[in-house]
Design a protein around this motif. Structure first.
Motif, PDB file in Angstrom:
ATOM      1  N   GLN A 165       0.886  -1.152  -0.049  1.00 49.27           N
ATOM      2  CA  GLN A 165      -0.045  -0.124   0.092  1.00 49.27           C
ATOM      3  C   GLN A 165       0.925   1.183   0.045  1.00 49.27           C
ATOM      4  OE1 GLN A 165      -3.300   0.288  -0.210  1.00 49.27           O
ATOM      5  NE2 GLN A 165      -3.500  -1.730  -0.625  1.00 49.27           N
ATOM      6  N   ARG A 166       1.859   1.113   0.670  1.00 42.53           N
ATOM      7  CA  ARG A 166       2.859   2.116   0.453  1.00 42.53           C
ATOM      8  C   ARG A 166       3.946   2.531  -0.524  1.00 42.53           C
ATOM      9  NH1 ARG A 166       3.457  -0.023   5.546  1.00 42.53           N
ATOM     10  NH2 ARG A 166       5.826  -0.516   5.263  1.00 42.53           N
ATOM     11  N   ALA A 167       3.519   1.425  -1.719  1.00 42.13           N
ATOM     12  CA  ALA A 167       4.288   1.259  -2.786  1.00 42.13           C
ATOM     13  C   ALA A 167       5.758   0.795  -2.695  1.00 42.13           C
ATOM     14  CB  ALA A 167       4.593   2.708  -3.746  1.00 42.13           C
ATOM     15  N   ASN A 168       5.893  -0.013  -1.565  1.00 41.62           N
ATOM     16  CA  ASN A 168       7.070  -0.681  -1.319  1.00 41.62           C
ATOM     17  C   ASN A 168       6.836  -2.262  -1.693  1.00 41.62           C
ATOM     18  OD1 ASN A 168       9.381  -1.960  -0.507  1.00 41.62           O
ATOM     19  ND2 ASN A 168       9.011  -1.784   1.669  1.00 41.62           N
ATOM     20  N   PRO A 169       7.315  -2.767  -2.939  1.00 42.29           N
ATOM     21  CA  PRO A 169       6.965  -4.167  -3.114  1.00 42.29           C
ATOM     22  C   PRO A 169       8.059  -5.197  -2.826  1.00 42.29           C
ATOM     23  CG  PRO A 169       8.257  -2.949  -4.977  1.00 42.29           C
ATOM     24  CD  PRO A 169       8.069  -1.980  -3.952  1.00 42.29           C
ATOM     25  N   VAL A 170       8.911  -4.897  -2.070  1.00 44.19           N
ATOM     26  CA  VAL A 170       9.943  -5.768  -1.631  1.00 44.19           C
ATOM     27  C   VAL A 170       9.395  -7.032  -0.683  1.00 44.19           C
ATOM     28  CG1 VAL A 170      12.359  -6.392  -0.612  1.00 44.19           C
ATOM     29  CG2 VAL A 170      11.819  -4.038  -1.994  1.00 44.19           C
ATOM     30  N   PRO A 171       8.694  -6.575   0.375  1.00 46.48           N
ATOM     31  CA  PRO A 171       8.196  -7.555   1.124  1.00 46.48           C
ATOM     32  C   PRO A 171       7.327  -8.780   0.247  1.00 46.48           C
ATOM     33  CG  PRO A 171       8.080  -5.565   2.202  1.00 46.48           C
ATOM     34  CD  PRO A 171       8.489  -5.507   0.726  1.00 46.48           C
ATOM     35  N   ALA A 172       6.363  -7.920  -0.396  1.00 52.04           N
ATOM     36  CA  ALA A 172       5.400  -8.767  -1.360  1.00 52.04           C
ATOM     37  C   ALA A 172       6.110  -9.683  -2.275  1.00 52.04           C
ATOM     38  CB  ALA A 172       4.470  -7.889  -2.228  1.00 52.04           C
ATOM     39  N   ASP A 173       7.229  -9.258  -3.015  1.00 53.38           N
ATOM     40  CA  ASP A 173       7.965  -9.895  -3.860  1.00 53.38           C
ATOM     41  C   ASP A 173       8.847 -11.283  -3.015  1.00 53.38           C
ATOM     42  OD1 ASP A 173       7.842  -8.792  -6.202  1.00 53.38           O
ATOM     43  OD2 ASP A 173       9.289  -7.295  -5.842  1.00 53.38           O
ATOM     44  N   ARG A 174       9.320 -10.953  -1.914  1.00 58.33           N
ATOM     45  CA  ARG A 174       9.627 -12.035  -1.013  1.00 58.33           C
ATOM     46  C   ARG A 174       8.739 -13.210  -0.651  1.00 58.33           C
ATOM     47  NH1 ARG A 174      14.450 -11.004   1.709  1.00 58.33           N
ATOM     48  NH2 ARG A 174      13.781 -11.861   3.754  1.00 58.33           N
ATOM     49  N   VAL A 175       7.547 -12.717  -0.149  1.00 57.75           N
ATOM     50  CA  VAL A 175       6.476 -13.651  -0.080  1.00 57.75           C
ATOM     51  C   VAL A 175       5.818 -14.478  -1.331  1.00 57.75           C
ATOM     52  CG1 VAL A 175       4.014 -13.827   0.727  1.00 57.75           C
ATOM     53  CG2 VAL A 175       5.432 -12.102   2.070  1.00 57.75           C
ATOM     54  N   LEU A 176       5.644 -13.865  -2.352  1.00 62.98           N
ATOM     55  CA  LEU A 176       5.061 -14.314  -3.417  1.00 62.98           C
ATOM     56  C   LEU A 176       6.156 -15.526  -4.265  1.00 62.98           C
ATOM     57  CD1 LEU A 176       2.982 -11.247  -4.791  1.00 62.98           C
ATOM     58  CD2 LEU A 176       2.190 -13.244  -3.414  1.00 62.98           C
ATOM     59  N   ALA A 177       7.295 -15.114  -4.006  1.00 63.05           N
ATOM     60  CA  ALA A 177       8.099 -16.169  -4.809  1.00 63.05           C
ATOM     61  C   ALA A 177       8.225 -17.480  -4.255  1.00 63.05           C
ATOM     62  CB  ALA A 177       9.734 -15.463  -4.393  1.00 63.05           C
ATOM     63  N   ALA A 178       7.636 -17.475  -3.070  1.00 66.05           N
ATOM     64  CA  ALA A 178       7.533 -19.076  -2.843  1.00 66.05           C
ATOM     65  C   ALA A 178       6.209 -19.634  -2.734  1.00 66.05           C
ATOM     66  CB  ALA A 178       7.945 -18.941  -1.047  1.00 66.05           C
ATOM     67  N   ARG A 179       5.260 -18.843  -3.353  1.00 65.23           N
ATOM     68  CA  ARG A 179       3.814 -19.373  -3.537  1.00 65.23           C
ATOM     69  C   ARG A 179       3.650 -19.634  -5.099  1.00 65.23           C
ATOM     70  NH1 ARG A 179       1.132 -18.110   1.590  1.00 65.23           N
ATOM     71  NH2 ARG A 179      -0.258 -19.538   0.625  1.00 65.23           N
ATOM     72  N   ASP A 180       2.762 -20.662  -5.296  1.00 68.10           N
ATOM     73  CA  ASP A 180       2.314 -21.178  -6.581  1.00 68.10           C
ATOM     74  C   ASP A 180       0.958 -21.046  -6.889  1.00 68.10           C
ATOM     75  OD1 ASP A 180       1.615 -23.117  -5.187  1.00 68.10           O
ATOM     76  OD2 ASP A 180       2.954 -24.572  -6.272  1.00 68.10           O
ATOM     77  N   GLU A 181       0.150 -20.452  -6.094  1.00 70.50           N
ATOM     78  CA  GLU A 181      -1.485 -20.238  -6.280  1.00 70.50           C
ATOM     79  C   GLU A 181      -1.533 -19.260  -7.511  1.00 70.50           C
ATOM     80  OE1 GLU A 181      -0.995 -20.530  -1.654  1.00 70.50           O
ATOM     81  OE2 GLU A 181       0.025 -19.846  -3.340  1.00 70.50           O
ATOM     82  N   PRO A 182      -2.582 -19.578  -8.364  1.00 73.84           N
ATOM     83  CA  PRO A 182      -2.892 -18.813  -9.286  1.00 73.84           C
ATOM     84  C   PRO A 182      -3.124 -17.368  -8.981  1.00 73.84           C
ATOM     85  CG  PRO A 182      -4.061 -20.751  -9.614  1.00 73.84           C
ATOM     86  CD  PRO A 182      -3.426 -20.767  -8.301  1.00 73.84           C
ATOM     87  N   ALA A 183      -3.632 -16.956  -7.834  1.00 71.00           N
ATOM     88  CA  ALA A 183      -3.778 -15.625  -7.574  1.00 71.00           C
ATOM     89  C   ALA A 183      -2.361 -15.081  -7.192  1.00 71.00           C
ATOM     90  CB  ALA A 183      -4.645 -15.612  -6.056  1.00 71.00           C
TER      91      ALA A 183
END
Length: 519
Positions: free
Chosen positions: A47-65
């Motif tokens: 929400q603060r336009a900082n994508p780094v934490p989201a990138d780290r979390v999603l890198a390990a997820r394989d769900e379509p969403a």
């Protein structure tokens, strides 16, 4: 300055849009799912336009969403096979035909895909229930790493959410969304209106709004043109607008920041002045307008001088108006806010000349502060002529409950009070609002309070200092007795002065305007 040059807008292909809708639903590509995937830290950072934490979390997820969020919001280049798996009904070919993605240069033999547009889940709730939509927009600088292009179409930002929260949702016949952008206000209006007209100067914005409406199975009428030109001679029961109100210098140094979505290409705040003066002619009897805006302040002691001047004619025509200033910024803060909004940072060579252009522009007009807030108008239902009420105030905090309902009720109350003289008000049977409580401040060990306040729980969480007589009067307002009867009883019990009724009537009028007492 290098800016993001948008590709073509999304295409209106019904079969492919239906397939996309089915795939997004099957993938549970919803706000609740994304929040659960990211967790609170990464979600807040995004929400603060900082994508780094989201990138780290999603890198390990394989769900379509997770894949769709990386592709359409974070700007990641993802393998072709993963896109095909996440969008099985639409397929990569269908996504490319819609203009959502393209093949990316890669050494991977299987190929890779990148997004051309952002596609984000959106959730809200209203009187009709839960909302789960998908909203297309141009890719943000978070995804592209570049400043925005001049025809950029925004997604759902803070201003859009604010306007949606303060807009009344009573059922009406006709709604106008003026300056619709990607169409989020028009989509909301479709849930409580028989017909919605959405206008914008930008052909690209209208194309995105049309796509969003189709994707979410909603019908709206779209028209291209400047301000109220596309609806000349028409009136509406509700007009909502998040207009291009950003005050931008008409200076060559600032040309890089003349984004259509926010810059009306007028000097100072004259676009907002023009719009506010023209709006009343388009309001049906009982119709209202709700909009956001900025205005220049040359004398901090008279922060409302500009909006008052704009609304004088409306008041003369019998239209009620209410201006609420929520915040102020000095010229430097304002310049920084809107230069950053375009994706330009302090590290960019354009930062200093752009901020300087803003400051020079404000200096030329003697601007000391910039106000931001809400402007609300209402044309009374009654045909009997009366001067309109023009109220301006600096709004306090925000309480619980729905702000839209509070604003609409207060605007109606302003008009009702304008028709009541003191005798009529004294004969009325007002009722204390359920969310109002009394707060007393006492010196330890003393019985008599130093200070009595009436405190509002909802609305703007107002706090009003009162005396014993007014507190007792408001406490007894349950609709059983007239206001005059209540004041008479309080005076008899407290041995108050004879002028108490006149003083209490004036105070109760203000409490009615602010929703602390209802008629």
């Amino acid at each position: 300055m290098s800016t993001d040059s948008p590709t073509g807008p999304p295409r209106m292909l019904p079969e492919q849009i239906d397939a996309l809708r089915a795939d997004l639903a099957a993938a549970s590509y919803l706000s609740a799912t994304i929040e659960q995937l990211l967790g609170p830290v990464a979600a807040d950072a995004l929400q603060r336009a900082n994508p780094v934490p989201a990138d780290r979390v999603l890198a390990a997820r394989d769900e379509p969403a997770a894949l769709l969020l990386r592709l359409f919001t974070l700007g990641a280049v993802v393998p072709r096979a993963q896109v095909e798996a996440a969008l099985p009904a639409l397929g990569l070919d269908g996504a490319m035909r819609l203009g959502l993605v393209e093949l990316a240069p890669t050494t991977d033999a299987d190929g890779a895909v990148r997004a051309l547009l952002e596609l984000a889940p959106y959730s809200a709730s209203d009187d009709a229930g839960q909302i789960d939509w998908w909203i297309a927009s141009d890719l943000s600088e978070l995804a592209t790493g570049r400043p925005l292009g001049p025809e950029h179409v925004l997604g759902v930002g803070g201003a859009s959410l604010t306007l949606a929260r303060i807009t009344p949702r009573a059922h009406v016949a006709r709604v106008l969304d003026l300056g619709c952008g990607g169409g989020i206000q028009a989509l909301h209006a479709s849930r409580h209106a028989e017909h919605v007209v959405a206008t914008d100067l930008s052909e690209r914005a209208l194309a995105v709004a049309a796509f969003n409406a189709a994707l979410n199975g909603i019908e709206i009428e779209l028209r291209q043109g400047s301000l109220l030109d596309p609806v000349a001679g028409e009136d509406f029961d509700l007009i909502v607008s998040n207009p291009p109100f950003v005050i931008t210098p008409r200076d060559p140094a600032a040309e890089a920041t003349t984004w259509t979505y926010r810059d009306g290409r007028r000097a100072g705040d004259t676009l907002l002045a023009e719009l506010v003066r023209a709006l009343p002619a388009h309001l049906s009897p009982g119709g209202s307008a709700v909009m956001l805006g900025n205005w220049e302040i040359t004398d901090p002691a008279e922060w409302d001088a500009h909006p008052r001047a704009w609304l004088q004619d409306a008041a003369a025509e019998g239209v009620d108006a209410w201006v609420l200033q929520r915040e102020q910024e000095d010229p430097a803060q304002y310049a920084e806010t809107w230069v950053r909004d375009g994706g330009i940072t302090t590290r960019d060579p354009d930062w200093a000349p752009l901020v300087g252009a803003w400051l020079d522009d404000f200096d030329r007009r003697g601007v000391e502060q910039l106000g931001f807030g809400y402007l609300l108008l209402r044309r009374p239902v009654a045909a009997a002529p009366r001067p309109g009420v023009l109220r301006t105030e600096q709004a306090p905090g925000t309480g619980s409950g729905t702000l839209a309902e509070h604003l609409a009720a207060s605007l109606r109350a302003m008009g009702t009070l304008a028709t009541l003289d003191d005798a009529a008000l004294a004969a009325a049977r007002p009722v204390r609002a359920a969310d109002v409580v009394e707060r007393r401040h006492l010196t330890p060990g003393q019985w008599d309070p130093m200070l009595i306040e009436l405190v509002q729980g909802a609305g703007f969480a107002r706090s009003v200092r009162v005396d014993q007589q007014l507190a007792a009067t408001v406490g007894a307002l349950d609709g059983t007795l007239t206001l005059a009867q209540v004041v008479g009883a309080v005076c008899a019990l407290t041995e108050a002065e004879e002028e108490t009724l006149e003083r209490v009537l004036a105070a109760v009028r203000e409490l009615i305007r602010t929703g602390m007492v209802t008629l």
